[in-house]
Motif scaffolding. Sequence first.
Motif, PDB file in Angstrom:
ATOM      1  N   ASN A  98      34.738  17.086  14.741  1.00  0.00           N
ATOM      2  CA  ASN A  98      33.545  17.773  15.233  1.00  0.00           C
ATOM      3  C   ASN A  98      33.102  18.907  14.310  1.00  0.00           C
ATOM      4  O   ASN A  98      32.086  19.553  14.550  1.00  0.00           O
ATOM      5  N   ARG A  99      33.871  19.158  13.229  1.00  0.00           N
ATOM      6  CA  ARG A  99      33.443  20.092  12.195  1.00  0.00           C
ATOM      7  C   ARG A  99      33.278  19.318  10.897  1.00  0.00           C
ATOM      8  O   ARG A  99      34.234  18.721  10.390  1.00  0.00           O
ATOM      9  N   VAL A 100      32.067  19.331  10.387  1.00  0.00           N
ATOM     10  CA  VAL A 100      31.724  18.534   9.204  1.00  0.00           C
ATOM     11  C   VAL A 100      31.396  19.480   8.059  1.00  0.00           C
ATOM     12  O   VAL A 100      30.496  20.327   8.184  1.00  0.00           O
ATOM     13  N   GLU A 101      32.113  19.367   6.957  1.00  0.00           N
ATOM     14  CA  GLU A 101      31.860  20.180   5.773  1.00  0.00           C
ATOM     15  C   GLU A 101      31.207  19.316   4.704  1.00  0.00           C
ATOM     16  O   GLU A 101      31.764  18.299   4.278  1.00  0.00           O
ATOM     17  N   LEU A 102      30.015  19.729   4.285  1.00  0.00           N
ATOM     18  CA  LEU A 102      29.287  18.990   3.255  1.00  0.00           C
ATOM     19  C   LEU A 102      29.761  19.446   1.877  1.00  0.00           C
ATOM     20  O   LEU A 102      29.797  20.648   1.585  1.00  0.00           O
ATOM     21  N   LEU A 103      30.095  18.491   1.026  1.00  0.00           N
ATOM     22  CA  LEU A 103      30.648  18.786  -0.295  1.00  0.00           C
ATOM     23  C   LEU A 103      29.944  17.941  -1.358  1.00  0.00           C
ATOM     24  O   LEU A 103      29.400  16.873  -1.059  1.00  0.00           O
ATOM     25  N   PRO A 104      30.008  18.379  -2.633  1.00  0.00           N
ATOM     26  CA  PRO A 104      29.523  17.515  -3.717  1.00  0.00           C
ATOM     27  C   PRO A 104      30.490  16.359  -3.935  1.00  0.00           C
ATOM     28  O   PRO A 104      31.631  16.385  -3.453  1.00  0.00           O
ATOM     29  N   GLN A 105      30.035  15.374  -4.686  1.00  0.00           N
ATOM     30  CA  GLN A 105      30.921  14.277  -5.053  1.00  0.00           C
ATOM     31  C   GLN A 105      32.085  14.833  -5.865  1.00  0.00           C
ATOM     32  O   GLN A 105      31.893  15.491  -6.886  1.00  0.00           O
ATOM     33  N   GLY A 106      33.315  14.625  -5.384  1.00  0.00           N
ATOM     34  CA  GLY A 106      34.486  15.121  -6.090  1.00  0.00           C
ATOM     35  C   GLY A 106      34.818  16.574  -5.835  1.00  0.00           C
ATOM     36  O   GLY A 106      35.734  17.127  -6.443  1.00  0.00           O
ATOM     37  N   ARG A 125      28.609  14.244   3.569  1.00  0.00           N
ATOM     38  CA  ARG A 125      29.887  13.945   4.217  1.00  0.00           C
ATOM     39  C   ARG A 125      29.691  12.729   5.111  1.00  0.00           C
ATOM     40  O   ARG A 125      28.715  12.629   5.853  1.00  0.00           O
ATOM     41  N   ASP A 126      30.630  11.807   5.053  1.00  0.00           N
ATOM     42  CA  ASP A 126      30.658  10.652   5.951  1.00  0.00           C
ATOM     43  C   ASP A 126      31.750  10.882   6.988  1.00  0.00           C
ATOM     44  O   ASP A 126      32.912  11.107   6.629  1.00  0.00           O
ATOM     45  N   GLN A 127      31.360  10.838   8.268  1.00  0.00           N
ATOM     46  CA  GLN A 127      32.316  11.061   9.362  1.00  0.00           C
ATOM     47  C   GLN A 127      32.486   9.762  10.150  1.00  0.00           C
ATOM     48  O   GLN A 127      31.530   9.237  10.717  1.00  0.00           O
ATOM     49  N   THR A 128      33.689   9.239  10.165  1.00  0.00           N
ATOM     50  CA  THR A 128      33.943   7.995  10.886  1.00  0.00           C
ATOM     51  C   THR A 128      34.157   8.263  12.375  1.00  0.00           C
ATOM     52  O   THR A 128      34.496   9.373  12.782  1.00  0.00           O
ATOM     53  N   PRO A 156      35.270   0.675  13.853  1.00  0.00           N
ATOM     54  CA  PRO A 156      34.828   1.895  13.168  1.00  0.00           C
ATOM     55  C   PRO A 156      33.356   1.871  12.787  1.00  0.00           C
ATOM     56  O   PRO A 156      32.821   0.866  12.323  1.00  0.00           O
ATOM     57  N   GLY A 157      32.702   2.986  13.018  1.00  0.00           N
ATOM     58  CA  GLY A 157      31.346   3.234  12.544  1.00  0.00           C
ATOM     59  C   GLY A 157      31.340   4.533  11.755  1.00  0.00           C
ATOM     60  O   GLY A 157      32.366   5.223  11.643  1.00  0.00           O
ATOM     61  N   THR A 158      30.187   4.882  11.181  1.00  0.00           N
ATOM     62  CA  THR A 158      30.116   6.069  10.328  1.00  0.00           C
ATOM     63  C   THR A 158      28.835   6.845  10.593  1.00  0.00           C
ATOM     64  O   THR A 158      27.752   6.262  10.699  1.00  0.00           O
ATOM     65  N   LEU A 159      28.978   8.172  10.709  1.00  0.00           N
ATOM     66  CA  LEU A 159      27.838   9.079  10.692  1.00  0.00           C
ATOM     67  C   LEU A 159      27.722   9.654   9.282  1.00  0.00           C
ATOM     68  O   LEU A 159      28.712  10.154   8.716  1.00  0.00           O
ATOM     69  N   HIS A 160      26.527   9.582   8.722  1.00  0.00           N
ATOM     70  CA  HIS A 160      26.289  10.059   7.358  1.00  0.00           C
ATOM     71  C   HIS A 160      25.464  11.346   7.422  1.00  0.00           C
ATOM     72  O   HIS A 160      24.360  11.359   7.988  1.00  0.00           O
ATOM     73  N   PHE A 161      25.975  12.426   6.822  1.00  0.00           N
ATOM     74  CA  PHE A 161      25.272  13.708   6.760  1.00  0.00           C
ATOM     75  C   PHE A 161      24.976  14.010   5.288  1.00  0.00           C
ATOM     76  O   PHE A 161      25.872  13.951   4.434  1.00  0.00           O
ATOM     77  N   GLU A 162      23.728  14.367   4.979  1.00  0.00           N
ATOM     78  CA  GLU A 162      23.378  14.646   3.580  1.00  0.00           C
ATOM     79  C   GLU A 162      22.176  15.586   3.518  1.00  0.00           C
ATOM     80  O   GLU A 162      21.219  15.459   4.286  1.00  0.00           O
ATOM     81  N   ILE A 163      22.248  16.511   2.557  1.00  0.00           N
ATOM     82  CA  ILE A 163      21.113  17.386   2.253  1.00  0.00           C
ATOM     83  C   ILE A 163      20.355  16.766   1.088  1.00  0.00           C
ATOM     84  O   ILE A 163      20.958  16.374   0.078  1.00  0.00           O
ATOM     85  N   PRO A 164      19.034  16.635   1.168  1.00  0.00           N
ATOM     86  CA  PRO A 164      18.257  16.017   0.086  1.00  0.00           C
ATOM     87  C   PRO A 164      18.455  16.765  -1.239  1.00  0.00           C
ATOM     88  O   PRO A 164      18.642  18.001  -1.258  1.00  0.00           O
TER      89      PRO A 164
END
Length: 421
Positions: free
Chosen positions: A277-285, A302-305, A385-393
Amino acid sequence: MNVSTAFPWRTVVALFIGACLVAASFQAVAVVLPITATFNPDPSNPQKNEFKNTTRDVGFCWDYPAICKSYGIFSLRSHANVGVQGAIQPNQEDVRKGAMIKTPAAWRTLTVLNRETGEPATVEVRIAGMGGVYRLSDAATELTGEPGYVGAHTALWGSDWRTAPGPCVAIGTTTYYGPTGFQFFWLTPEETVCGKQAKFLIPGFGYESLDFTYELRTPDPLKMSSGIYHGTQVYSIGPGGDFDLGDVVAPSDNIIQLDFTLTVEHTLKVEIPPGGNRVELLPQGGWQAWLQHGRKPTRLFRDQTFNISASSRFKMNLECEYTQDGKTCSLREPVSGHIVPLNVSVSLPRGLSDANGLAVERRPLLRDGSGTGLFQPVFYVERRPGTLHFEIPPDAVAQMIRPERQLQYSGNVTVIWDSDI
């Protein structure tokens, strides 16, 4: 950079389908018989999306369950005793003046309605056969002069009722016969008269009991909402009726009413792993490429399953702490008040499709639910399993990166799985 997310889901209420409607216009005595069926998703057999007939068999299928299972039929008893009635003349050419059976063998359609919402669904039913025990006014041995019961019943009709006239087909094994009675059961594949011609005068003829078998075609439960549905099918029985026993036999109860109760208990359950329930957005790598080499990230994501179990239709939408356009969520930096858009999308496992039957891959989630207003199971999905995808443009990421300052953007996003469609 933290995105706080909550993931509620709405429990699916058990769906029962019942029918108890009596047509007030009928000035007749009705035999009312309930038929019940239930759907529960079966994790051990997710491909089986069918109702289970939970009606207790009475009569023939109670005596011969294996035979009925092989034919896919069920039985009910419509009349306990019709009673010995009119006479049958020997060698009567008019089939209506003899012993005959005709059933409503063609499929008939009835509508069942959701008790709460009025949502309709369609049930089909056909009468597959009829039988019971016929009753003579006098012993068969007295009518024919034959000494044995089986021989006397055979002589009375030319062949006993273990042999059915075409197109009817006799099934089962006679377990009862006596001086005046003989047990039988005939399948009725067509809406055609099946008649027996008496070879001797029968002063009185009737039935001690009448059973009928039926087949059901039930709706696809995965396309139905949870709730209670009602529907009724009414048949007439008597000369010229849906169930026609000829002119000799006329039951006093001349209406057979089938009241349908179909129960659907859907499952919609979403499980988020601990800490999900806490999602941290990070760069690739991660951040090392910027910290060590000064390369600004162009993507924060961040992809949250999650695991989903679903046997019902559902929709998805968002609730946002911050939003810029009223449709998508945003994140906010508290010191400067700077807001950036956050794109949220979902991918669902195989077995769950959209309204057009297409796979769900990175489908955008919006506050108004547009584009995600109907997801439906092709079969019961159990903890897939499914996935929620979070992304900043990318263009917003460029505005957020300030080498001279440490900033933190955050916001609450609520993802809703809703079976109330």
